[in-house]
Structure formats: structure tokens, C-alpha cells
Motif scaffolding. Structure first.
Motif, PDB file in Angstrom:
ATOM      1  N   ALA A 118       0.838  -1.205   0.000  1.00  0.00           N
ATOM      2  CA  ALA A 118       0.000   0.000   0.000  1.00  0.00           C
ATOM      3  C   ALA A 118       0.873   1.254   0.000  1.00  0.00           C
ATOM      4  O   ALA A 118       1.925   1.295   0.653  1.00  0.00           O
ATOM      5  N   PRO A 119       0.459   2.281  -0.720  1.00  0.00           N
ATOM      6  CA  PRO A 119       1.222   3.540  -0.687  1.00  0.00           C
ATOM      7  C   PRO A 119       1.150   4.175   0.700  1.00  0.00           C
ATOM      8  O   PRO A 119       0.252   3.882   1.496  1.00  0.00           O
ATOM      9  N   ILE A 120       2.094   5.042   0.971  1.00  0.00           N
ATOM     10  CA  ILE A 120       2.209   5.720   2.267  1.00  0.00           C
ATOM     11  C   ILE A 120       1.722   7.157   2.125  1.00  0.00           C
ATOM     12  O   ILE A 120       1.953   7.795   1.095  1.00  0.00           O
ATOM     13  N   ALA A 121       1.052   7.658   3.153  1.00  0.00           N
ATOM     14  CA  ALA A 121       0.690   9.077   3.206  1.00  0.00           C
ATOM     15  C   ALA A 121       1.145   9.650   4.547  1.00  0.00           C
ATOM     16  O   ALA A 121       0.857   9.078   5.605  1.00  0.00           O
ATOM     17  N   LYS A 156       6.287   1.336  -2.383  1.00  0.00           N
ATOM     18  CA  LYS A 156       7.204   2.070  -3.263  1.00  0.00           C
ATOM     19  C   LYS A 156       6.811   3.531  -3.440  1.00  0.00           C
ATOM     20  O   LYS A 156       7.625   4.356  -3.819  1.00  0.00           O
ATOM     21  N   ASN A 157       5.549   3.842  -3.197  1.00  0.00           N
ATOM     22  CA  ASN A 157       5.049   5.187  -3.478  1.00  0.00           C
ATOM     23  C   ASN A 157       4.587   5.881  -2.208  1.00  0.00           C
ATOM     24  O   ASN A 157       4.201   5.238  -1.236  1.00  0.00           O
ATOM     25  N   CYS A 158       4.599   7.210  -2.271  1.00  0.00           N
ATOM     26  CA  CYS A 158       4.277   7.991  -1.090  1.00  0.00           C
ATOM     27  C   CYS A 158       3.617   9.298  -1.515  1.00  0.00           C
ATOM     28  O   CYS A 158       3.916   9.847  -2.577  1.00  0.00           O
ATOM     29  N   TRP A 159       2.732   9.778  -0.668  1.00  0.00           N
ATOM     30  CA  TRP A 159       2.141  11.106  -0.803  1.00  0.00           C
ATOM     31  C   TRP A 159       2.422  11.890   0.470  1.00  0.00           C
ATOM     32  O   TRP A 159       2.590  11.301   1.542  1.00  0.00           O
ATOM     33  N   VAL A 160       2.462  13.201   0.338  1.00  0.00           N
ATOM     34  CA  VAL A 160       2.589  14.061   1.510  1.00  0.00           C
ATOM     35  C   VAL A 160       1.512  15.131   1.428  1.00  0.00           C
ATOM     36  O   VAL A 160       1.255  15.696   0.365  1.00  0.00           O
ATOM     37  N   ALA A 161       0.840  15.350   2.555  1.00  0.00           N
ATOM     38  CA  ALA A 161      -0.169  16.409   2.637  1.00  0.00           C
ATOM     39  C   ALA A 161       0.163  17.286   3.837  1.00  0.00           C
ATOM     40  O   ALA A 161       0.538  16.781   4.901  1.00  0.00           O
ATOM     41  N   GLY A 162       0.058  18.585   3.652  1.00  0.00           N
ATOM     42  CA  GLY A 162       0.346  19.503   4.748  1.00  0.00           C
ATOM     43  C   GLY A 162      -0.561  20.708   4.698  1.00  0.00           C
ATOM     44  O   GLY A 162      -1.054  21.090   3.633  1.00  0.00           O
TER      45      GLY A 162
END
Length: 225
Positions: free
Chosen positions: A25-28, A100-106
């Protein structure tokens, strides 16, 4: 969701963590507003963004920057907080090596930290920046910005005025190979008072479209084999 404590550069960091059901699963990572102006991982916008990613199968983490809640250390004007965010991503990746994939929210200060983090971490493929403050913080490091993302702000935001955010977006839109989406929440202030549902709805729509393979740059650079 599990309460977690993990090691950061200035001591322990406190977070809330929910693993995705899929092994890869991708990371956030969700980053909260300014620590010295009441920002914590329990901010309502941060909380809602956390669940938005979780409901879509992401392995999701929100945490308190140094000096907030049970997180150790002292406020460091952004430099240390960026190191905290990098340590948080390292920690999640150590638990999920197949991701392998990641998102960042701020949000606000967290948007500034998040966009610095994506400059350092090529695995970050998408970002959501809520009410960034280019009038307060220096965004010149985004040269070039490596990932496509959403910049969303309120039309009545006096903390991050519309003209300043528009200037940031226009600079980023000059770059090829990425697609910057800009959304405006009508009549919303910096805190999205009575407008959080509209804000999250726009973020959900954007994330769903990205996950469906939409919003792809017209002129994506060809990868060398």
C-alpha cells in the motif's frame, strides 16, 4: 488507530498510524500547522486528511512535530521540523519495505514542510498543500518541483493572500513534466471556518482522480532506459 512513539532527530515523536491492508500500500504522511500557533496532529483538517487517505487504502501517519504533545525537542523554525518529517517517513518505510510510493499532505506551515520533503524524497509522487504561505515562507527551493500535486486555498484567506498563492502556482505551472492543480474554496479563511467539508471534498476529488490515472501531465519527460 494505534498511537505510536518513534525516534526523531531531537528525541521521541508522537503519532497516530494506520497501516494499509495491502502489503505494498502507498504511504501518506500528514503534516500539521505551525507548532507555535496551536498546530497539532489533532487539528481537524489534519484529522480529516488522515482519514481521507486511510479510506483509500493508504498506510497513513500523522504526528506531532517536536515540542508538541508528547513529542520531544524544541521548535526549530522549520529546519528541525523538516528533519522530523523525514524521520517519520523513514519510520513508516522501515515497517513497509514493499511500499514504493508515497504522498505528503500539509496544511499551512505543514504545507511548507511537506513541499520541502518532496524535494528530498523521489518516492513522493503526489502532494496536497492546503493554504501554503508563500508570503511568509520561502518556496524558492521548488526549482524544479519534482511531483504533481494540488494547491488549495481560501478566497478570503488573509494569512496567505490569494495573490501570493497565485504567484506560487504560476511559477510551478511553468515547469514541464508535472501538473499543478489549483483549487479555491470560496469565502474560506485560513482556518476554513465552516468550510472544512468543502475543503476535504475538493481534496477527495483530486486524490480520486489521481488514483484513477487522471490529471497526467501533457508533456511528461521520457524516462531513460
Amino acid at each position: 488507530m494505534p498511537e505510536v512513539i518513534f525516534n526523531g532527530p531531537a528525541g521521541r515523536l508522537e503519532g497516530r498510524y494506520q497501516p494499509g491492508k495491502e502489503k505494498n500500500a502507498p504511504i501518506a504522511i500528514i503534516l500539521h500547522p505551525h507548532p507555535q500557533f496551536g498546530g497539532t496532529m489533532n487539528n481537524q483538517i489534519i484529522y480529516q486528511l488522515f482519514y481521507m487517505f486511510q479510506e483509500r487504502g493508504f498506510t497513513t501517519l500523522r504526528f506531532n512535530f517536536r515540542s508538541i504533545g508528547r513529542s520531544q525537542g524544541e521548535f526549530d523554525h522549520g529546519s528541525g521540523e523538516l528533519s522530523d518529517a523525514a524521520a517519520a517517513l523513514d519510520w513508516v518505510q522501515s515497517l513497509h519495505p514493499d511500499s514504493k510510493n508515497c504522498w505528503v499532505a500539509g496544511y499551512s506551515f505543514g504545507a511548507w514542510i511537506g513541499m520541502q520533503l518532496l524535494m528530498r524524497r523521489p518516492e513522493i509522487e503526489g502532494f496536497i498543500s492546503v493554504a501554503p504561505q508563500p508570503n511568509t515562507y520561502d518556496f524558492s527551493f521548488l526549482a524544479p518541483c519534482p511531483s504533481s500535486g494540488l494547491i488549495i486555498h481560501g478566497s478570503a484567506d488573509r494569512v496567505a493572500p490569494e495573490k501570493d498563492v497565485n504567484g506560487l502556482v504560476e511559477k510551478l505551472k511553468l515547469q514541464k513534466g508535472i501538473l499543478i492543480t489549483q483549487k479555491m474554496v470560496p469565502d474560506a479563511n485560513h482556518f476554513f471556518t465552516n468550510k472544512i467539508d468543502e475543503l476535504i471534498g475538493e481534496c477527495e476529488d483530486y486524490l480520486d482522480r489521481r488514483l484513477n490515472g487522471e490529471l497526467v501531465p501533457d508533456a511528461a519527460p521520457k524516462k531513460l532506459k
